[in-house]
Write a protein that holds these residues in place. Structure first.
Motif, mmCIF file in Angstrom:
data_model
loop_
_atom_site.group_PDB
_atom_site.id
_atom_site.type_symbol
_atom_site.label_atom_id
_atom_site.label_comp_id
_atom_site.label_asym_id
_atom_site.label_seq_id
_atom_site.Cartn_x
_atom_site.Cartn_y
_atom_site.Cartn_z
ATOM 1 N N LEU A 1 0.822 -1.201 0.000
ATOM 2 C CA LEU A 1 0.000 0.000 0.000
ATOM 3 C C LEU A 1 0.864 1.263 0.000
ATOM 4 O O LEU A 1 0.557 2.238 -0.687
ATOM 5 C CB LEU A 1 -0.951 0.013 1.199
ATOM 6 C CG LEU A 1 -1.945 1.165 1.221
ATOM 7 C CD1 LEU A 1 -2.894 1.079 0.025
ATOM 8 C CD2 LEU A 1 -2.737 1.177 2.502
ATOM 9 N N GLU A 2 1.962 1.245 0.749
ATOM 10 C CA GLU A 2 2.860 2.398 0.756
ATOM 11 C C GLU A 2 3.453 2.629 -0.630
ATOM 12 O O GLU A 2 3.518 3.768 -1.103
ATOM 13 C CB GLU A 2 3.973 2.205 1.787
ATOM 14 C CG GLU A 2 3.502 2.384 3.209
ATOM 15 C CD GLU A 2 4.575 2.077 4.237
ATOM 16 O OE1 GLU A 2 5.655 1.562 3.860
ATOM 17 O OE2 GLU A 2 4.340 2.351 5.427
ATOM 18 N N HIS A 3 3.876 1.571 -1.297
ATOM 19 C CA HIS A 3 4.440 1.717 -2.643
ATOM 20 C C HIS A 3 3.378 2.185 -3.637
ATOM 21 O O HIS A 3 3.666 2.999 -4.515
ATOM 22 C CB HIS A 3 5.053 0.400 -3.120
ATOM 23 C CG HIS A 3 6.316 0.048 -2.409
ATOM 24 N ND1 HIS A 3 7.463 0.815 -2.494
ATOM 25 C CD2 HIS A 3 6.633 -0.985 -1.596
ATOM 26 C CE1 HIS A 3 8.420 0.270 -1.768
ATOM 27 N NE2 HIS A 3 7.932 -0.830 -1.205
ATOM 28 N N ALA A 4 2.169 1.686 -3.505
ATOM 29 C CA ALA A 4 1.095 2.104 -4.401
ATOM 30 C C ALA A 4 0.667 3.547 -4.134
ATOM 31 O O ALA A 4 0.153 4.223 -5.023
ATOM 32 C CB ALA A 4 -0.100 1.171 -4.253
ATOM 33 N N SER A 5 0.887 4.035 -2.915
ATOM 34 C CA SER A 5 0.462 5.381 -2.539
ATOM 35 C C SER A 5 1.447 6.460 -2.963
ATOM 36 O O SER A 5 1.082 7.639 -3.003
ATOM 37 C CB SER A 5 0.266 5.462 -1.021
ATOM 38 O OG SER A 5 -0.767 4.601 -0.618
ATOM 39 N N VAL A 6 2.675 6.083 -3.272
ATOM 40 C CA VAL A 6 3.708 7.079 -3.599
ATOM 41 C C VAL A 6 3.271 8.013 -4.720
ATOM 42 O O VAL A 6 3.379 9.236 -4.574
ATOM 43 C CB VAL A 6 5.056 6.390 -3.907
ATOM 44 C CG1 VAL A 6 6.048 7.358 -4.526
ATOM 45 C CG2 VAL A 6 5.624 5.777 -2.649
ATOM 46 N N PRO A 7 2.767 7.515 -5.860
ATOM 47 C CA PRO A 7 2.363 8.464 -6.904
ATOM 48 C C PRO A 7 1.207 9.369 -6.481
ATOM 49 O O PRO A 7 1.166 10.545 -6.848
ATOM 50 C CB PRO A 7 1.939 7.581 -8.077
ATOM 51 C CG PRO A 7 2.210 6.187 -7.707
ATOM 52 C CD PRO A 7 2.629 6.142 -6.282
ATOM 53 N N TRP A 8 0.279 8.829 -5.698
ATOM 54 C CA TRP A 8 -0.874 9.639 -5.267
ATOM 55 C C TRP A 8 -0.461 10.723 -4.282
ATOM 56 O O TRP A 8 -0.951 11.853 -4.361
ATOM 57 C CB TRP A 8 -1.946 8.738 -4.659
ATOM 58 C CG TRP A 8 -2.531 7.827 -5.687
ATOM 59 C CD1 TRP A 8 -2.227 6.514 -5.886
ATOM 60 C CD2 TRP A 8 -3.476 8.175 -6.687
ATOM 61 N NE1 TRP A 8 -2.933 6.016 -6.948
ATOM 62 C CE2 TRP A 8 -3.711 7.013 -7.459
ATOM 63 C CE3 TRP A 8 -4.154 9.338 -7.006
ATOM 64 C CZ2 TRP A 8 -4.592 7.010 -8.535
ATOM 65 C CZ3 TRP A 8 -5.042 9.317 -8.071
ATOM 66 C CH2 TRP A 8 -5.245 8.175 -8.813
ATOM 67 N N VAL A 9 0.427 10.374 -3.368
ATOM 68 C CA VAL A 9 0.925 11.381 -2.417
ATOM 69 C C VAL A 9 1.685 12.459 -3.171
ATOM 70 O O VAL A 9 1.583 13.656 -2.867
ATOM 71 C CB VAL A 9 1.802 10.716 -1.327
ATOM 72 C CG1 VAL A 9 2.482 11.758 -0.468
ATOM 73 C CG2 VAL A 9 0.949 9.794 -0.464
ATOM 74 N N GLY A 10 2.465 12.050 -4.177
ATOM 75 C CA GLY A 10 3.179 13.022 -5.002
ATOM 76 C C GLY A 10 2.235 13.974 -5.720
ATOM 77 O O GLY A 10 2.489 15.173 -5.794
ATOM 78 N N ARG A 11 1.133 13.438 -6.241
ATOM 79 C CA ARG A 11 0.151 14.292 -6.917
ATOM 80 C C ARG A 11 -0.470 15.289 -5.958
ATOM 81 O O ARG A 11 -0.667 16.453 -6.287
ATOM 82 C CB ARG A 11 -0.942 13.446 -7.551
ATOM 83 C CG ARG A 11 -0.483 12.698 -8.758
ATOM 84 C CD ARG A 11 -1.588 11.842 -9.319
ATOM 85 N NE ARG A 11 -1.059 11.010 -10.405
ATOM 86 C CZ ARG A 11 -1.647 9.948 -10.866
ATOM 87 N NH1 ARG A 11 -2.805 9.563 -10.367
ATOM 88 N NH2 ARG A 11 -1.110 9.253 -11.835
ATOM 89 N N VAL A 12 -0.817 14.820 -4.770
ATOM 90 C CA VAL A 12 -1.415 15.726 -3.781
ATOM 91 C C VAL A 12 -0.401 16.789 -3.362
ATOM 92 O O VAL A 12 -0.747 17.963 -3.210
ATOM 93 C CB VAL A 12 -1.927 14.936 -2.555
ATOM 94 C CG1 VAL A 12 -2.357 15.878 -1.445
ATOM 95 C CG2 VAL A 12 -3.085 14.038 -2.960
ATOM 96 N N ASN A 13 0.863 16.409 -3.216
ATOM 97 C CA ASN A 13 1.894 17.378 -2.832
ATOM 98 C C ASN A 13 2.167 18.410 -3.918
ATOM 99 O O ASN A 13 2.590 19.531 -3.607
ATOM 100 C CB ASN A 13 3.195 16.660 -2.473
ATOM 101 C CG ASN A 13 3.154 16.085 -1.090
ATOM 102 O OD1 ASN A 13 2.420 16.557 -0.222
ATOM 103 N ND2 ASN A 13 3.925 15.047 -0.864
ATOM 104 N N ARG A 14 1.938 18.061 -5.188
ATOM 105 C CA ARG A 14 2.167 19.016 -6.281
ATOM 106 C C ARG A 14 1.037 20.032 -6.418
ATOM 107 O O ARG A 14 1.212 21.064 -7.060
ATOM 108 C CB ARG A 14 2.366 18.279 -7.600
ATOM 109 C CG ARG A 14 3.745 17.666 -7.735
ATOM 110 C CD ARG A 14 4.017 17.204 -9.149
ATOM 111 N NE ARG A 14 3.125 16.149 -9.602
ATOM 112 C CZ ARG A 14 3.323 14.843 -9.393
ATOM 113 N NH1 ARG A 14 4.385 14.434 -8.733
ATOM 114 N NH2 ARG A 14 2.456 13.958 -9.847
#
Length: 96
Positions: free
Chosen positions: A9-22
């Motif tokens: 789940l952490e690995h799958a969340s990396v792109p989504w967290v990046g999108r939210v941070n951008r």
């Protein structure tokens, strides 16, 4: 070797967290406020669905940060999650 559920789940969340941070800082807050407004003022099924969306987001963030939080922080965030789920259930379950 198979990864644990948390690791996957952490690995799958990396792109989504990046999108939210951008996103610009106010955008996630405005989306949350919008969902809260829909949850509070929309008719029966839509209000509960909006609160469930908030609960999913809060639960996802809580799961990702759980190991780094101290006990009081865990309790506060868990209580917010429980409150949002309770409001969603109240909005979804018909009266009477």
């Amino acid at each position: 070797m198979s990864l644990s559920f948390r690791s996957r789940l952490e690995h799958a969340s990396v792109p989504w967290v990046g999108r939210v941070n951008r996103l610009p800082r106010p955008v996630p807050l405005l989306v949350l406020v919008g969902l809260l407004a829909v949850g509070a003022f929309a008719p029966v099924p839509w209000g509960g669905i909006a609160f469930l969306a908030i609960a999913l987001f809060v639960g996802w963030l809580l799961f990702l940060t759980w190991q780094r939080l101290k006990q009081p922080e865990r309790l506060m965030r868990l209580s917010v999650l429980v409150l949002v789920v309770a409001v969603a259930i109240v909005k979804l379950v018909p009266k009477g």
